[in-house]
Design a protein around this motif. Sequence first.
Motif, mmCIF file in Angstrom:
data_model
loop_
_atom_site.group_PDB
_atom_site.id
_atom_site.type_symbol
_atom_site.label_atom_id
_atom_site.label_comp_id
_atom_site.label_asym_id
_atom_site.label_seq_id
_atom_site.Cartn_x
_atom_site.Cartn_y
_atom_site.Cartn_z
ATOM 1 N N ILE A 108 50.800 -42.434 5.072
ATOM 2 C CA ILE A 108 50.942 -41.248 3.989
ATOM 3 C C ILE A 108 49.941 -41.492 2.855
ATOM 4 C CG2 ILE A 108 52.063 -39.597 2.502
ATOM 5 C CD1 ILE A 108 54.433 -40.102 4.272
ATOM 6 N N LEU A 109 50.089 -42.790 2.300
ATOM 7 C CA LEU A 109 49.370 -43.334 1.307
ATOM 8 C C LEU A 109 47.952 -43.562 1.531
ATOM 9 C CD1 LEU A 109 51.906 -45.875 -0.182
ATOM 10 C CD2 LEU A 109 51.441 -43.644 -1.006
ATOM 11 N N ASN A 110 47.604 -43.933 2.921
ATOM 12 C CA ASN A 110 46.109 -43.991 3.178
ATOM 13 C C ASN A 110 45.464 -42.705 3.197
ATOM 14 O OD1 ASN A 110 46.248 -46.734 3.587
ATOM 15 N ND2 ASN A 110 46.708 -46.745 5.599
ATOM 16 N N ASN A 111 46.217 -41.596 3.296
ATOM 17 C CA ASN A 111 45.480 -40.385 3.379
ATOM 18 C C ASN A 111 45.442 -39.574 1.927
ATOM 19 O OD1 ASN A 111 45.351 -40.326 6.143
ATOM 20 N ND2 ASN A 111 47.296 -39.427 6.456
ATOM 21 N N THR A 112 45.913 -40.362 0.888
ATOM 22 C CA THR A 112 45.759 -39.782 -0.338
ATOM 23 C C THR A 112 44.573 -40.428 -1.147
ATOM 24 O OG1 THR A 112 48.082 -40.114 -0.493
ATOM 25 C CG2 THR A 112 47.128 -40.075 -2.599
ATOM 26 N N LYS A 113 44.157 -39.894 -1.971
ATOM 27 C CA LYS A 113 42.587 -40.011 -2.581
ATOM 28 C C LYS A 113 43.007 -41.500 -3.395
ATOM 29 C CE LYS A 113 39.459 -38.434 -6.123
ATOM 30 N NZ LYS A 113 39.240 -37.559 -7.157
ATOM 31 N N PRO A 114 41.780 -42.393 -3.002
ATOM 32 C CA PRO A 114 42.065 -43.687 -3.745
ATOM 33 C C PRO A 114 41.684 -43.559 -5.108
ATOM 34 C CG PRO A 114 40.326 -43.773 -2.410
ATOM 35 C CD PRO A 114 40.749 -42.319 -2.114
ATOM 36 N N PHE A 115 42.103 -44.582 -5.932
ATOM 37 C CA PHE A 115 41.567 -44.611 -7.316
ATOM 38 C C PHE A 115 40.684 -45.738 -7.356
ATOM 39 C CE2 PHE A 115 44.724 -47.799 -8.247
ATOM 40 C CZ PHE A 115 45.885 -47.311 -7.933
ATOM 41 N N TYR A 116 39.725 -45.867 -8.483
ATOM 42 C CA TYR A 116 38.707 -46.879 -8.835
ATOM 43 C C TYR A 116 38.910 -47.511 -10.042
ATOM 44 C CZ TYR A 116 36.789 -45.691 -4.391
ATOM 45 O OH TYR A 116 36.385 -45.322 -3.075
ATOM 46 N N PRO A 217 46.464 -51.473 -16.348
ATOM 47 C CA PRO A 217 46.012 -50.437 -16.992
ATOM 48 C C PRO A 217 45.982 -49.065 -16.780
ATOM 49 C CG PRO A 217 44.605 -52.673 -17.043
ATOM 50 C CD PRO A 217 45.966 -52.641 -15.673
ATOM 51 N N LEU A 218 45.809 -48.854 -15.701
ATOM 52 C CA LEU A 218 45.905 -47.293 -15.196
ATOM 53 C C LEU A 218 47.183 -46.748 -15.455
ATOM 54 C CD1 LEU A 218 44.398 -45.013 -13.609
ATOM 55 C CD2 LEU A 218 45.756 -45.925 -11.627
ATOM 56 N N LEU A 219 48.214 -47.383 -15.228
ATOM 57 C CA LEU A 219 49.641 -46.997 -15.543
ATOM 58 C C LEU A 219 49.660 -46.740 -17.240
ATOM 59 C CD1 LEU A 219 52.467 -46.199 -14.999
ATOM 60 C CD2 LEU A 219 52.905 -48.767 -14.646
ATOM 61 N N LYS A 252 41.023 -56.324 -22.036
ATOM 62 C CA LYS A 252 41.983 -55.347 -21.531
ATOM 63 C C LYS A 252 41.469 -53.973 -21.937
ATOM 64 C CE LYS A 252 45.882 -53.764 -20.158
ATOM 65 N NZ LYS A 252 47.279 -54.334 -20.663
ATOM 66 N N ILE A 253 40.832 -53.921 -23.475
ATOM 67 C CA ILE A 253 40.319 -52.633 -23.822
ATOM 68 C C ILE A 253 39.173 -52.102 -22.736
ATOM 69 C CG2 ILE A 253 39.031 -51.706 -26.106
ATOM 70 C CD1 ILE A 253 40.565 -54.018 -27.711
ATOM 71 N N THR A 254 38.561 -52.844 -22.514
ATOM 72 C CA THR A 254 37.336 -52.231 -21.676
ATOM 73 C C THR A 254 37.917 -51.876 -20.342
ATOM 74 O OG1 THR A 254 35.915 -54.170 -22.435
ATOM 75 C CG2 THR A 254 35.434 -53.183 -20.312
ATOM 76 N N VAL A 255 38.917 -52.465 -19.687
ATOM 77 C CA VAL A 255 39.710 -51.685 -18.668
ATOM 78 C C VAL A 255 40.301 -50.522 -19.031
ATOM 79 C CG1 VAL A 255 41.319 -51.910 -16.866
ATOM 80 C CG2 VAL A 255 39.631 -54.110 -17.360
ATOM 81 N N LEU A 256 40.891 -50.367 -20.021
ATOM 82 C CA LEU A 256 41.708 -49.246 -20.461
ATOM 83 C C LEU A 256 40.553 -48.169 -20.569
ATOM 84 C CD1 LEU A 256 44.478 -50.385 -23.112
ATOM 85 C CD2 LEU A 256 44.716 -49.172 -21.071
ATOM 86 N N GLU A 257 39.257 -48.180 -21.371
ATOM 87 C CA GLU A 257 38.232 -47.270 -21.178
ATOM 88 C C GLU A 257 37.929 -46.772 -20.187
ATOM 89 O OE1 GLU A 257 35.752 -44.955 -23.530
ATOM 90 O OE2 GLU A 257 37.445 -45.804 -23.882
ATOM 91 N N LYS A 258 37.783 -47.753 -18.944
ATOM 92 C CA LYS A 258 37.493 -47.169 -17.787
ATOM 93 C C LYS A 258 38.423 -46.338 -16.896
ATOM 94 C CE LYS A 258 34.362 -50.974 -16.651
ATOM 95 N NZ LYS A 258 34.187 -52.454 -15.755
ATOM 96 N N CYS A 259 39.691 -46.834 -17.195
ATOM 97 C CA CYS A 259 40.952 -45.823 -16.901
ATOM 98 C C CYS A 259 41.040 -44.543 -17.479
ATOM 99 C CB CYS A 259 42.177 -46.500 -17.128
ATOM 100 S SG CYS A 259 42.293 -48.084 -15.926
ATOM 101 N N PHE A 260 40.498 -44.436 -18.874
ATOM 102 C CA PHE A 260 40.352 -43.092 -19.503
ATOM 103 C C PHE A 260 39.471 -42.324 -18.999
ATOM 104 C CE2 PHE A 260 42.948 -45.656 -23.128
ATOM 105 C CZ PHE A 260 44.033 -44.668 -23.049
ATOM 106 N N LEU A 261 38.562 -42.750 -18.623
ATOM 107 C CA LEU A 261 37.200 -42.247 -18.234
ATOM 108 C C LEU A 261 37.541 -41.742 -16.680
ATOM 109 C CD1 LEU A 261 34.109 -44.387 -19.486
ATOM 110 C CD2 LEU A 261 34.626 -41.866 -20.120
#
Length: 288
Positions: A108-116, A217-219, A252-261
């Motif tokens: 089921i999870l493999n059929n879900t859209k992955p995140f990057y 950071p995504l969470l 950490k701030i750089t990764v957070l910015e990517k997550c927000f985008l």
Amino acid sequence: MSKLAECYSSTNETKPLIIFIDELDRCRLNFAIEVLEKAKHFFNVDNIIFVLATDKSQLAHSIQAVYGQGLDVNGYLRRFIDFDYLLPTSDNNNFFKNLLQKFSLDQILNNTKPFYMDTVSRDTYLNLSNNLINLYQLTLREQESFSKILNVVLRTHNHLDRSELTLLFFLIILKLKVPDIYKSLNKNSIKNFINRALENLQSHSTVVESKDLKSLPLLESLLLSVSSLNPLSVNTPIVQNYIKKYNLDNDKITVLEKCFLMIKYEEFGTYELLNLKKSIEFSVNFSL
């Protein structure tokens, strides 16, 4: 008892009757000692073998609680135990991976859209769940509970997107490990819940190496975005306050910015978060 064991053996070979006593350390103190001492009367019976599966340190506490702290516990246990085997510590990640396969949740999870997380490294839902399991130190029993709840939710809700799945994992963890924060989630206390959840997440993160938290950071970005009507960035006041409060470093701030985008155009808010909690509560009525 000896003759009973012989009844189960072939005429050519005498096989012992093996009696397993499991989780003796979980019993009431006096009862655990009584079971152990009564079983001793059968230890010298031909063709009878006892196997005790127990947490020896917890059993030791029970013995000392009955006979006093000054008792030589190892000497006491040698009256009963001839051979002592220590089972190796299980691999949490492999255990949970096997649970996903058991319930066919990996499919089921493999059929879900992955995140990057960025243009180079691709993260997966398995990595995220493992990060959270390691972060909150879920026991094997808790991992089983996690997978059972996840099983029902995924089979009763179609097309959960990556944001919903990420928060679903976290809410199940909170239900199992920090129920007071989980219970505080309702339509009248969203901001309070978010603040407590982020604080709890940060308190756990301080005792885990940052390399083991690459999915988190995504969470964090999702939790910060839940109560906001507009897309966030690291320059938004709410995010700036978060960065200062927990003294986040530049990486950490750089990764957070990517997550927000990454989540900028995803529709997710209070309504979806509350629905996830309803789904989790609905799941406890079932056993699949």
